[in-house]
Scaffold this active site. Structure first.
Site, PDB file in Angstrom:
ATOM      1  N   SER A   1       4.358   2.285   7.749  1.00  0.00           N
ATOM      2  CA  SER A   1       4.505   1.420   6.688  1.00  0.00           C
ATOM      3  C   SER A   1       5.513   1.309   6.103  1.00  0.00           C
ATOM      4  O   SER A   1       6.182   1.598   5.531  1.00  0.00           O
ATOM      5  CB  SER A   1       3.363   1.707   6.092  1.00  0.00           C
ATOM      6  OG  SER A   1       1.793   1.772   7.396  1.00  0.00           O
TER       7      SER A   1
ATOM      8  N   ASP B   1      -0.291  -7.428   1.287  1.00  0.00           N
ATOM      9  CA  ASP B   1       0.607  -6.164   1.676  1.00  0.00           C
ATOM     10  C   ASP B   1       2.264  -6.168   1.870  1.00  0.00           C
ATOM     11  O   ASP B   1       2.431  -4.846   2.296  1.00  0.00           O
ATOM     12  CB  ASP B   1      -0.224  -5.491   2.862  1.00  0.00           C
ATOM     13  CG  ASP B   1      -0.346  -4.016   2.044  1.00  0.00           C
ATOM     14  OD1 ASP B   1       0.156  -3.487   1.638  1.00  0.00           O
ATOM     15  OD2 ASP B   1      -0.128  -3.126   3.801  1.00  0.00           O
TER      16      ASP B   1
ATOM     17  N   HIS C   1       0.864  -1.443  -0.239  1.00  0.00           N
ATOM     18  CA  HIS C   1       0.278  -0.140  -0.371  1.00  0.00           C
ATOM     19  C   HIS C   1       0.685   1.025  -0.904  1.00  0.00           C
ATOM     20  O   HIS C   1       0.411   2.431  -0.595  1.00  0.00           O
ATOM     21  CB  HIS C   1      -1.135  -0.232   1.019  1.00  0.00           C
ATOM     22  CG  HIS C   1      -0.683   0.115   2.529  1.00  0.00           C
ATOM     23  ND1 HIS C   1      -0.178  -0.736   3.390  1.00  0.00           N
ATOM     24  CD2 HIS C   1       0.125   1.313   3.414  1.00  0.00           C
ATOM     25  CE1 HIS C   1       0.452   0.106   4.571  1.00  0.00           C
ATOM     26  NE2 HIS C   1       0.833   0.888   4.406  1.00  0.00           N
TER      27      HIS C   1
END
EC number: 3.4.21.107
Length: 469
Positions: free
Chosen positions: A217, A144, A114
């Site tokens: 992230s 992911d 992402h």
């Protein structure tokens, strides 16, 4: 004399307290050396993308100078834009921010999918401020993860650890770029392992209380030996900010994906074709199972390997390919590690007996339609129910059941039922009409817990249903 005695006592107490504090401080980990060694292999990732953007409509809230990043935050964690964010589309440039880490001396970099999804250009900035434009090697949206490559040699790398050895209570540390603040260090403990999240059921997540925010992230999660045991991926929040619950992808899962991305540029995994949930004590009792383990099938997808093998909604998978299933989150990972066309045995609990069913796995479709849904509410027993409208049934692939139109309290409320739930099965019997639902419910003795299958907000699940006096 009394005065002297008081002074002596105060000195003794103070010395004891100081010694206790020093002992406590000595027992806490010092992350300094770990951070110094690991930081050079941690990178900052930024992207450029031409997008159609929206501005706030009348009455919409302004989000300030970092609104684009906050919009991305809301989109990733909530699947939607902040309230009020609707307006005529405009073309513009968008940048996103994230973290990553170097896993090979020749420039392979691991991050979250992402972070780079949809990017036109991906920039990787190293600890020494060197910056590279990265090539996208491959992505795996289901875990992911994304693998990048930069053209450089003799790069510092992280040491990969064994996530299977992690235990709740162990210290872990994250390095990343929350809100663009490079090389921010946060620490905490492992809260749980093997967490299964509804939208990411191929990953047995590591849950921690390490502070993770937008920009973290894709960054590494280290153990005290300086080994990467996870990739920080997402948080659970009701406020829009960190609330003490964050999730990381285990290093074992990540490196399995990396190997396939390096060799093929994509990830292939087997597919069973079921939606599942955990078996708690009440559900186990309602099914007549003497222990609360296994993966309870809440839906078998049409034309799936599971359907072809004869698996049914309400079956509890106790073992798969010889591996015991303690909780539902273990099953998708086990299946995902296998290859298409493999024939395996599944030990299931059905109708009070254990039986073994042979299943031939298939390659997972690119976009299987696994979601059904619900909207309104039901009858009697503390609720009013009605027939499922045809358009709702068609839209959400609901082929039987009744919809709760109103929760009146009592039994329905105490069992956690909600307006909009669609009840498709009660006490092992399919519900096809309001009259049939009332008849089946009438035959259930008060105080006895039976399994009820409901579809709530697009997700099917079983709940233990007990009729109250």
């Amino acid at each position: 004399m009394n005065r002297l005695l008081k002074q002596v006592c105060m000195v003794v107490v103070s010395s004891f307290m100081m010694a206790s504090m020093l002992t406590h401080a000595a027992s806490l980990p010092d992350f300094t050396e770990l951070v110094e060694k690991a930081s050079p292999a941690v990178v900052n990732i930024s992207t450029e993308q031409t997008v159609t953007t929206k501005t706030a409509n009348e009455g919409g809230q302004q989000l300030g100078p970092n609104s684009e990043e906050l919009n991305e935050f809301f989109k990733h964690f909530f699947g939607q834009q902040p309230f009020g964010q609707q307006a005529p589309p405009q073309q513009g440039q968008r940048s996103s921010l994230g973290s990553g880490f170097i896993i090979s001396h020749d420039g392979y970099v691991l991050t979250n999918n992402h972070v780079i999804d949809g990017a036109d250009v991906i920039h990787v900035r190293l600890n020494d401020r060197r910056e590279y434009v990265a090539k996208l090697v491959g992505t795996d949206p289901r875990t992911d993860l994304a693998l990048l490559k930069i053209e450089a040699d003799d790069l510092p790398i992280v040491k990969m650890g064994d996530s299977d050895k992690l235990k709740p209570g162990q210290w872990v540390l994250a390095i990343g770029s929350p809100f663009g603040f490079d090389y921010t260090v946060t620490a905490g403990i492992v809260s749980a392992t093997g967490r299964s999240l509804p939208s990411d059921n191929y990953v047995p997540f590591i849950q921690t209380d390490v502070a993770i925010n937008p920009g973290n992230s894709g960054g590494p999660l280290f153990n005290l030996d300086g080994e990467v045991v996870g990739i920080n991926s997402q948080i659970y929040t009701r406020s829009g900010g960190f609330m003490g619950v964050s999730f990381a992808i285990p290093s074992k899962v990540a490196m399995s994906v990396v190997d396939q991305l390096k060799s093929d540029g994509k990830v292939s995994r087997a597919w069973l074709g079921v939606l599942i949930q955990d078996v708690n004590n009440e559900l186990a009792e309602s099914f007549g199972l003497d222990r609360s383990n296994g993966a309870l099938i809440s839906r078998v997808l049409p034309d799936s390997p599971a359907e072809k093998a004869g698996l049914k909604s309400g079956d509890i998978i106790l073992e798969f390919n010889g591996q015991s299933i303690a909780h539902s989150g273990e099953l998708p990972y086990i299946v995902g590690q296998m290859k298409a066309d493999e024939k395996v045995d599944a030990k299931v609990y059905r109708d009070g007996k254990e039986q073994t069913i042979s299943v031939t796995l298939e390659a997972r479709p690119n976009d299987p339609k696994v979601v059904a849904q619900s909207q309104q509410d039901q009858n009697r027993l503390g609720m009013i129910v009605g027939e499922v409208p045809a358009d709702m049934a068609k839209k959400f692939e609901i082929d039987n059941g009744v919809v709760i139109e109103q929760v009146l309290g009592g039994t329905a409320a105490r069992n956690g039922l909600q307006q909009g739930d669609v009840i498709t099965m009660l006490n092992g019997k399919r519900i096809t009409s309001v009259a049939e639902f009332a008849k089946i419910a009438k035959d259930i003795p008060s105080g006895r817990s039976v399994p009820m299958r409901v579809i709530r907000q697009g997700y099917p699940m079983f709940i233990p249903f007990k009729i109250m006096d």
